[in-house]
Design a protein around this motif. Structure first.
Motif, mmCIF file in Angstrom:
data_model
loop_
_atom_site.group_PDB
_atom_site.id
_atom_site.type_symbol
_atom_site.label_atom_id
_atom_site.label_comp_id
_atom_site.label_asym_id
_atom_site.label_seq_id
_atom_site.Cartn_x
_atom_site.Cartn_y
_atom_site.Cartn_z
ATOM 1 N N SER A 147 0.828 -1.209 0.000
ATOM 2 C CA SER A 147 0.000 0.000 0.000
ATOM 3 C C SER A 147 0.862 1.257 0.000
ATOM 4 O O SER A 147 0.399 2.336 -0.398
ATOM 5 C CB SER A 147 -0.921 0.007 1.228
ATOM 6 O OG SER A 147 -0.164 -0.088 2.429
ATOM 7 N N HIS A 148 2.111 1.131 0.452
ATOM 8 C CA HIS A 148 3.002 2.289 0.513
ATOM 9 C C HIS A 148 4.414 1.888 0.097
ATOM 10 O O HIS A 148 4.856 0.751 0.332
ATOM 11 C CB HIS A 148 3.074 2.871 1.932
ATOM 12 C CG HIS A 148 1.763 3.367 2.452
ATOM 13 N ND1 HIS A 148 0.836 2.534 3.050
ATOM 14 C CD2 HIS A 148 1.215 4.616 2.456
ATOM 15 C CE1 HIS A 148 -0.220 3.239 3.407
ATOM 16 N NE2 HIS A 148 -0.016 4.506 3.061
ATOM 17 N N VAL A 149 5.125 2.798 -0.536
ATOM 18 C CA VAL A 149 6.563 2.662 -0.774
ATOM 19 C C VAL A 149 7.210 3.987 -0.378
ATOM 20 O O VAL A 149 6.517 4.996 -0.182
ATOM 21 C CB VAL A 149 6.886 2.341 -2.256
ATOM 22 C CG1 VAL A 149 6.346 0.980 -2.637
ATOM 23 C CG2 VAL A 149 6.373 3.426 -3.192
ATOM 24 N N ARG A 150 8.525 4.009 -0.256
ATOM 25 C CA ARG A 150 9.240 5.249 0.034
ATOM 26 C C ARG A 150 9.824 5.809 -1.254
ATOM 27 O O ARG A 150 10.395 5.064 -2.052
ATOM 28 C CB ARG A 150 10.337 5.015 1.068
ATOM 29 C CG ARG A 150 9.794 4.684 2.447
ATOM 30 C CD ARG A 150 10.906 4.714 3.492
ATOM 31 N NE ARG A 150 11.779 3.554 3.376
ATOM 32 C CZ ARG A 150 12.974 3.473 3.944
ATOM 33 N NH1 ARG A 150 13.449 4.508 4.639
ATOM 34 N NH2 ARG A 150 13.705 2.389 3.823
ATOM 35 N N TYR A 196 15.855 4.274 -9.642
ATOM 36 C CA TYR A 196 16.432 3.145 -8.929
ATOM 37 C C TYR A 196 15.321 2.499 -8.110
ATOM 38 O O TYR A 196 14.606 3.179 -7.364
ATOM 39 C CB TYR A 196 17.547 3.597 -7.975
ATOM 40 C CG TYR A 196 18.856 3.969 -8.625
ATOM 41 C CD1 TYR A 196 19.067 3.821 -10.002
ATOM 42 C CD2 TYR A 196 19.901 4.471 -7.845
ATOM 43 C CE1 TYR A 196 20.277 4.168 -10.581
ATOM 44 C CE2 TYR A 196 21.122 4.816 -8.418
ATOM 45 C CZ TYR A 196 21.303 4.680 -9.782
ATOM 46 O OH TYR A 196 22.508 5.021 -10.346
ATOM 47 N N LEU A 197 15.194 1.173 -8.227
ATOM 48 C CA LEU A 197 14.201 0.425 -7.462
ATOM 49 C C LEU A 197 14.917 -0.656 -6.660
ATOM 50 O O LEU A 197 15.621 -1.494 -7.218
ATOM 51 C CB LEU A 197 13.182 -0.224 -8.406
ATOM 52 C CG LEU A 197 12.220 -1.253 -7.776
ATOM 53 C CD1 LEU A 197 11.344 -0.600 -6.708
ATOM 54 C CD2 LEU A 197 11.352 -1.901 -8.858
ATOM 55 N N THR A 198 14.738 -0.635 -5.332
ATOM 56 C CA THR A 198 15.355 -1.640 -4.475
ATOM 57 C C THR A 198 14.598 -1.704 -3.154
ATOM 58 O O THR A 198 13.627 -0.963 -2.945
ATOM 59 C CB THR A 198 16.855 -1.319 -4.252
ATOM 60 O OG1 THR A 198 17.468 -2.395 -3.542
ATOM 61 C CG2 THR A 198 17.045 -0.024 -3.479
ATOM 62 N N ILE A 209 13.050 4.547 -5.398
ATOM 63 C CA ILE A 209 11.921 3.920 -4.704
ATOM 64 C C ILE A 209 12.457 2.799 -3.831
ATOM 65 O O ILE A 209 13.155 1.894 -4.306
ATOM 66 C CB ILE A 209 10.877 3.356 -5.693
ATOM 67 C CG1 ILE A 209 10.195 4.499 -6.446
ATOM 68 C CG2 ILE A 209 9.839 2.508 -4.958
ATOM 69 C CD1 ILE A 209 9.170 4.042 -7.463
ATOM 70 N N LEU A 210 12.146 2.871 -2.527
ATOM 71 C CA LEU A 210 12.528 1.849 -1.562
ATOM 72 C C LEU A 210 11.281 1.166 -1.032
ATOM 73 O O LEU A 210 10.311 1.833 -0.665
ATOM 74 C CB LEU A 210 13.319 2.458 -0.405
ATOM 75 C CG LEU A 210 14.563 3.284 -0.774
ATOM 76 C CD1 LEU A 210 15.233 3.823 0.487
ATOM 77 C CD2 LEU A 210 15.537 2.463 -1.594
ATOM 78 N N CYS A 211 11.311 -0.174 -0.983
ATOM 79 C CA CYS A 211 10.106 -0.932 -0.632
ATOM 80 C C CYS A 211 10.270 -1.780 0.629
ATOM 81 O O CYS A 211 9.366 -2.557 0.959
ATOM 82 C CB CYS A 211 9.732 -1.854 -1.797
ATOM 83 S SG CYS A 211 9.609 -1.018 -3.389
ATOM 84 N N GLU A 212 11.387 -1.653 1.335
ATOM 85 C CA GLU A 212 11.839 -2.499 2.437
ATOM 86 C C GLU A 212 12.430 -3.792 1.855
ATOM 87 O O GLU A 212 11.972 -4.317 0.844
ATOM 88 C CB GLU A 212 10.752 -2.799 3.465
ATOM 89 C CG GLU A 212 10.067 -1.580 4.051
ATOM 90 C CD GLU A 212 11.023 -0.536 4.637
ATOM 91 O OE1 GLU A 212 12.202 -0.851 4.887
ATOM 92 O OE2 GLU A 212 10.587 0.612 4.839
ATOM 93 N N SER A 235 19.022 -5.256 -0.836
ATOM 94 C CA SER A 235 19.812 -4.052 -0.559
ATOM 95 C C SER A 235 20.636 -3.721 -1.794
ATOM 96 O O SER A 235 21.572 -4.439 -2.142
ATOM 97 C CB SER A 235 20.734 -4.306 0.647
ATOM 98 O OG SER A 235 21.487 -3.158 0.943
ATOM 99 N N GLY A 236 20.311 -2.601 -2.458
ATOM 100 C CA GLY A 236 20.838 -2.367 -3.792
ATOM 101 C C GLY A 236 21.933 -1.338 -3.931
ATOM 102 O O GLY A 236 22.360 -1.060 -5.050
ATOM 103 N N SER A 237 22.405 -0.755 -2.852
ATOM 104 C CA SER A 237 23.344 0.361 -2.963
ATOM 105 C C SER A 237 24.551 0.040 -3.831
ATOM 106 O O SER A 237 24.872 0.754 -4.786
ATOM 107 C CB SER A 237 23.826 0.795 -1.574
ATOM 108 O OG SER A 237 22.807 1.471 -0.871
#
Length: 387
Positions: free
Chosen positions: A286-289, A324-326, A345-348, A311-313
């Motif tokens: 429902s949410h992403v950062r 960037y999606l990770t 976009i960060l999704c946990e 973890s995509g750094s």
């Protein structure tokens, strides 16, 4: 999407075509837990055929982590993203014989196995109940049909290639090095060939070569690192026998569809707002950062997406993309990307991985020819929640 990993022996400019699809195989009655089983060793061999552990990163701890005393047969394979104590309890209740935990529950070396820490307790409970534990982790990240390819399916129709391609597990020819040189005189040829053939791990071929209008024989040999030392020693001691020497270090070829991360190019660009909705739908979130790149808005167009499950750094750093999606990135890596106009976009962490297990259940069912029962954890979930 293929169900087995085939080696690709060159890095080409062509790309994998990714079209978002929903694949669901209907598990037949043959999957009933009493119908069939596999020997653990045979099952591990089949799992490696599905996605070779050689694809895993060198720092990772993959493969069989806990093994009951042999022989051990597997009737039920239990899939989870993280093996917590709650998930272990579920696996035991469902009579699992092998737990496939995407993340390795054993990573740092253990000096003792006691009841003191939760990871030690996992090992104890697994052995007490004769449950094996296997982790593929980054081998599944890199695989052509693995986690990152699944994550890319949520973007829309696109072409995709690894950001950091894997190397083939083997060299294209025997040996790690190639040595070539011309033999000065025909009368020396037999001595040279006989000597180098007497060195272990050396394969020799010869062919005609013309140097300064003089016909000579050129020797080409492939050898191991250890054999190279002996070859060079022989040549150093017999400089009068040869000329025009070349020593080449052979490289393992890059694999076309295998490697870390994915750089995806959409057939049709979409707004960032549209892409956010696609990602949320694919991951059932429902949410992403979101971190907007400098100068970007929700209406900015997205054509290229660099992604990395988890973890995509380190994987995404330096990739040229609109987005960037990770799962997670460090604060400063997000700032660096945004300063370059790249949206993030960060999704946990595990939210970018866990959904793959449903596809994996179907793919392994087909790969293993429905010989065993394959079930998904119902208690496994990301530890972080938006409140």
């Amino acid at each position: 999407m293929r169900y087995s990993v085939l080696p690709d022996f060159c890095m080409l400019s062509s790309c994998v075509r990714l079209v978002p699809t929903t694949v669901r195989l209907v598990h037949s009655l043959i999957c009933n837990s009493s119908s069939s089983f596999m020997d653990l060793k045979a099952l591990l061999s089949s799992l490696n055929d599905f996605a070779s552990l050689s694809f895993a990163e060198s720092w990772d701890n993959v493969g069989l982590l806990v093994e009951p005393s042999p022989p051990h047969t597997v009737n039920t394979l239990f899939l989870t993203n993280d093996l917590t104590e709650q998930v272990m309890e579920e696996a035991l209740q469902k009579k699992a014989d092998l737990i496939l935990s995407y993340h390795p529950p054993i990573f740092q070396p253990m000096k003792r196995i006691t009841w003191k820490t939760w990871k030690e307790r996992l090992v104890i409970r697994a052995l007490e109940n004769r449950v094996a534990i296997y982790s593929p982790h980054t081998a599944y990240d890199a695989a052509p049909q693995g986690v990152n390819s699944w994550l890319a399916k949520g973007l829309g129709v696109c072409t995709s290639r690894p950001i950091h391609p894997s190397k083939a597990p083997n060299y294209p020819t025997e040996g790690t090095h190639r040595v070539e040189f011309n033999v000065n005189h025909m009368q020396d040829l037999e001595e040279v060939i006989s000597t180098v053939k007497g060195i272990s791990d050396v394969s020799v071929t010869s062919f005609s070569a013309r140097t300064d209008d003089e016909e000579q024989t050129r020797i080409s040999l492939n050898c191991s690192q250890q054999a190279l030392i002996q070859v060079v020693a022989f040549l150093s001691q017999n400089r009068q026998l040869y000329q025009k020497t070349e020593i080449l270090s052979l490289e393992k070829p890059l694999l076309l569809h295998t490697g870390m991360g994915r750089l995806c190019t959409l057939d049709e660009p979409v707004s960032l707002a549209t892409m956010i909705e696609r990602i949320k739908r694919h991951l059932k979130l429902s949410h992403v950062r979101l971190a907007l790149g400098v100068g970007r808005t929700l209406e900015s167009q997205v054509k290229a997406v660099a992604l990395c499950a988890g973890s995509g750094s380190s994987v995404l750093r330096g990739a040229e993309a609109d987005l960037y999606l990770t799962g997670e990135m460090s604060h400063h890596d997000v700032l660096d990307a945004a300063s370059q106009g790249i949206n993030v976009i960060l999704c946990e962490h595990s939210n970018t991985e866990r959904g793959f297990l449903s596809d994996l259940q179907d793919m392994l069912g087909a790969h293993l020819e429905n010989k065993i029962n394959i079930i998904l954890s119902e208690t496994d979930r990301d530890p972080l929640h938006v409140v």
